[in-house]
Enzyme design. Structure first.
Site, PDB file in Angstrom:
ATOM      1  N   ASP A  66       8.818  48.585 -15.821  1.00  0.00           N
ATOM      2  CA  ASP A  66       8.699  49.292 -14.550  1.00  0.00           C
ATOM      3  C   ASP A  66       9.355  50.648 -14.785  1.00  0.00           C
ATOM      4  O   ASP A  66      10.576  50.738 -14.888  1.00  0.00           O
ATOM      5  CB  ASP A  66       9.418  48.518 -13.442  1.00  0.00           C
ATOM      6  CG  ASP A  66       9.208  49.156 -12.078  1.00  0.00           C
ATOM      7  OD1 ASP A  66       8.857  50.344 -12.010  1.00  0.00           O
ATOM      8  OD2 ASP A  66       9.409  48.455 -11.074  1.00  0.00           O
ATOM      9  N   ILE A  68       9.842  53.432 -13.025  1.00  0.00           N
ATOM     10  CA  ILE A  68      10.807  53.786 -11.970  1.00  0.00           C
ATOM     11  C   ILE A  68      10.717  52.683 -10.927  1.00  0.00           C
ATOM     12  O   ILE A  68       9.645  52.465 -10.350  1.00  0.00           O
ATOM     13  CB  ILE A  68      10.471  55.131 -11.301  1.00  0.00           C
ATOM     14  CG1 ILE A  68      10.530  56.283 -12.302  1.00  0.00           C
ATOM     15  CG2 ILE A  68      11.424  55.400 -10.138  1.00  0.00           C
ATOM     16  CD1 ILE A  68      10.098  57.627 -11.722  1.00  0.00           C
ATOM     17  N   ASP A  69      11.804  51.978 -10.714  1.00  0.00           N
ATOM     18  CA  ASP A  69      11.814  50.991  -9.634  1.00  0.00           C
ATOM     19  C   ASP A  69      12.559  51.620  -8.474  1.00  0.00           C
ATOM     20  O   ASP A  69      13.751  51.906  -8.567  1.00  0.00           O
ATOM     21  CB  ASP A  69      12.497  49.697 -10.088  1.00  0.00           C
ATOM     22  CG  ASP A  69      12.275  48.601  -9.067  1.00  0.00           C
ATOM     23  OD1 ASP A  69      11.152  48.520  -8.533  1.00  0.00           O
ATOM     24  OD2 ASP A  69      13.217  47.851  -8.784  1.00  0.00           O
ATOM     25  N   THR A  71      10.406  54.019  -6.444  1.00  0.00           N
ATOM     26  CA  THR A  71       9.693  55.301  -6.405  1.00  0.00           C
ATOM     27  C   THR A  71       9.818  55.947  -5.027  1.00  0.00           C
ATOM     28  O   THR A  71       9.912  57.170  -4.920  1.00  0.00           O
ATOM     29  CB  THR A  71       8.216  55.097  -6.796  1.00  0.00           C
ATOM     30  OG1 THR A  71       8.189  54.597  -8.133  1.00  0.00           O
ATOM     31  CG2 THR A  71       7.428  56.388  -6.735  1.00  0.00           C
ATOM     32  N   ASP A 198       9.162  44.304 -11.350  1.00  0.00           N
ATOM     33  CA  ASP A 198      10.351  44.601 -10.545  1.00  0.00           C
ATOM     34  C   ASP A 198      11.517  43.675 -10.920  1.00  0.00           C
ATOM     35  O   ASP A 198      12.678  44.014 -10.674  1.00  0.00           O
ATOM     36  CB  ASP A 198      10.067  44.420  -9.049  1.00  0.00           C
ATOM     37  CG  ASP A 198       9.003  45.376  -8.524  1.00  0.00           C
ATOM     38  OD1 ASP A 198       9.104  46.569  -8.809  1.00  0.00           O
ATOM     39  OD2 ASP A 198       8.071  44.915  -7.832  1.00  0.00           O
TER      40      ASP A 198
HETATM   41  O1  LIG Z   1       6.869  50.623  -6.913  1.00  0.00           O
HETATM   42  P1  LIG Z   1       8.281  50.590  -7.407  1.00  0.00           P
HETATM   43  O2  LIG Z   1       9.118  51.693  -6.911  1.00  0.00           O
HETATM   44  O3  LIG Z   1       8.371  50.322  -8.864  1.00  0.00           O
HETATM   45  O4  LIG Z   1       8.954  49.223  -6.886  1.00  0.00           O
HETATM   46  C1  LIG Z   1       8.703  48.605  -5.717  1.00  0.00           C
HETATM   47  C2  LIG Z   1       9.953  48.156  -5.054  1.00  0.00           C
HETATM   48  O5  LIG Z   1      10.948  49.122  -5.102  1.00  0.00           O
HETATM   49  O6  LIG Z   1       9.566  47.960  -3.761  1.00  0.00           O
HETATM   50  C3  LIG Z   1      10.046  46.756  -3.376  1.00  0.00           C
HETATM   51  C4  LIG Z   1      10.308  46.771  -1.979  1.00  0.00           C
HETATM   52  O7  LIG Z   1       9.734  45.646  -1.562  1.00  0.00           O
HETATM   53  C5  LIG Z   1      11.193  46.499  -4.244  1.00  0.00           C
HETATM   54  O8  LIG Z   1      11.703  45.279  -4.208  1.00  0.00           O
HETATM   55  C6  LIG Z   1      10.565  46.886  -5.503  1.00  0.00           C
HETATM   56  O9  LIG Z   1      11.484  46.901  -6.488  1.00  0.00           O
HETATM   57 MG   LIG Z   2       9.192  48.463  -9.100  1.00  0.00          MG
HETATM   58 MG   LIG Z   3       7.851  51.332 -10.433  1.00  0.00          MG
END
Ligand SMILES: O=P(O)(O)OC[C@@]1(O)O[C@H](CO)[C@@H](O)[C@@H]1O
Ligand SMILES: [Mg+2]
Ligand SMILES: [Mg+2]
Length: 259
Positions: A66, A68-69, A71, A198
């Site tokens: 992932d 960027i977790d 975003t 995630d």
């Molecule tokens: O799309 P991104 O940023 O990689 O990640 C999605 C995310 O941030 O959204 C969720 C909210 O439900 C988080 O639990 C998950 O980690």
């Molecule tokens: Mg994520």
């Molecule tokens: Mg991401």
């Protein structure tokens, strides 16, 4: 500021499921640099899957990425971003190691199967709290705005809050919520709707810090099922399971819908 202006925000599964060029570039950077060292390894990358690559585990060593977790945090605040990756082996899947980097705090969370979990090299240990009424629980609302789904999330949130717990939190990223569990800062994190990328790295970080992973209905955790309870111990996890209104989003490893 200039970086923020340059940031092109695009959407994926819904108008609130955001992606930027930075997500795509970071994922390519990670995959290319790993490929140079391990040309036979496989990858499951969030943005590659969004571009049509398969999301399946085989017996080959596989890196789950992932880029960027969080975003949405990145788009809004610029700095609340997390880059992380992990490698899994076998169909079970057996996680071999996990890495989560919190660039906001300059913290590198790492774990290797059987060798413990660490933050910037210091060992991590989950909270020793057994009383849910003295606990803080983390969760997120995801990117599904279907009112029926939102009602179920709110029902779970209400039930958990009214146990009552000391508080509820959400960092905006599953990876960091799980690292907060591993660090003993919150007792548990639960969510329905996030994806395997995630969770993969941070799930090993939680279990190596002494925590437990469970499905939201109490069975074994399944990282492809898009449902998780990660807690400091089984007592807390099972108490949360009692309060969750469960539902089952399409699995990450489901075959793509026929056009
Ligand atoms: O799309 P991104 O940023 O990689 O990640 C999605 C995310 O941030 O959204 C969720 C909210 O439900 C988080 O639990 C998950 O980690
Ligand atoms: Mg994520
Ligand atoms: Mg991401």
């Amino acid at each position: 500021e200039a970086l923020l202006d340059d940031r092109k925000v695009m959407t994926k599964s819904s108008s609130v499921d955001l992606v930027t060029q930075t997500d795509q570039k970071v994922e390519q950077l990670i995959i290319q640099s790993v490929k140079e060292k391990f040309p036979t390894h496989r990858f499951i990358g969030e943005e590659s899957v969004a571009a049509g690559e398969p999301c399946i585990l085989t017996d080959d060593p596989t890196w789950i990425v992932d880029p960027i977790d969080g975003t949405t945090n990145f788009v809004h605040a610029g700095c609340r971003a997390v880059t992380w990756y992990s490698a899994v082996r076998s169909l079970l899947p057996q996680m071999e190691f996990g890495v989560v980097f919190s660039c906001l705090e300059d913290k590198m969370f790492t774990a290797r199967r059987g060798s413990g979990a660490f933050c910037n090299g210091e060992p991590l240990q989950v909270s020793g709290q057994k009383d849910i009424q003295r606990s803080i629980i983390a969760t997120e609302f995801g990117s599904n705005r279907d009112p029926e789904v939102v009602d179920k999330m709110f029902s779970s949130l209400r039930n958990v809050l009214c146990i009552p717990v000391h508080g509820m939190r959400g960092a905006g990223t599953a990876a960091i919520n799980m690292c907060l569990v591993a660090s003993g800062c919150v007792e548990a994190y639960y969510e329905i709707g996030m994806h395997v990328w995630d969770l993969a790295a941070s799930s090993l970080i939680v279990s190596e810090a002494g925590g437990v992973l469970m499905d939201v209905e109490g069975g074994a955790a399944d990282l492809m099922s898009r449902r998780i309870v990660a807690a400091n111990n089984r007592t807390i996890a099972e108490r949360i399971v009692k309060e969750i209104h469960p539902f089952a989003p399409p699995r990450d490893d489901a075959p793509p819908l026929q056009q």
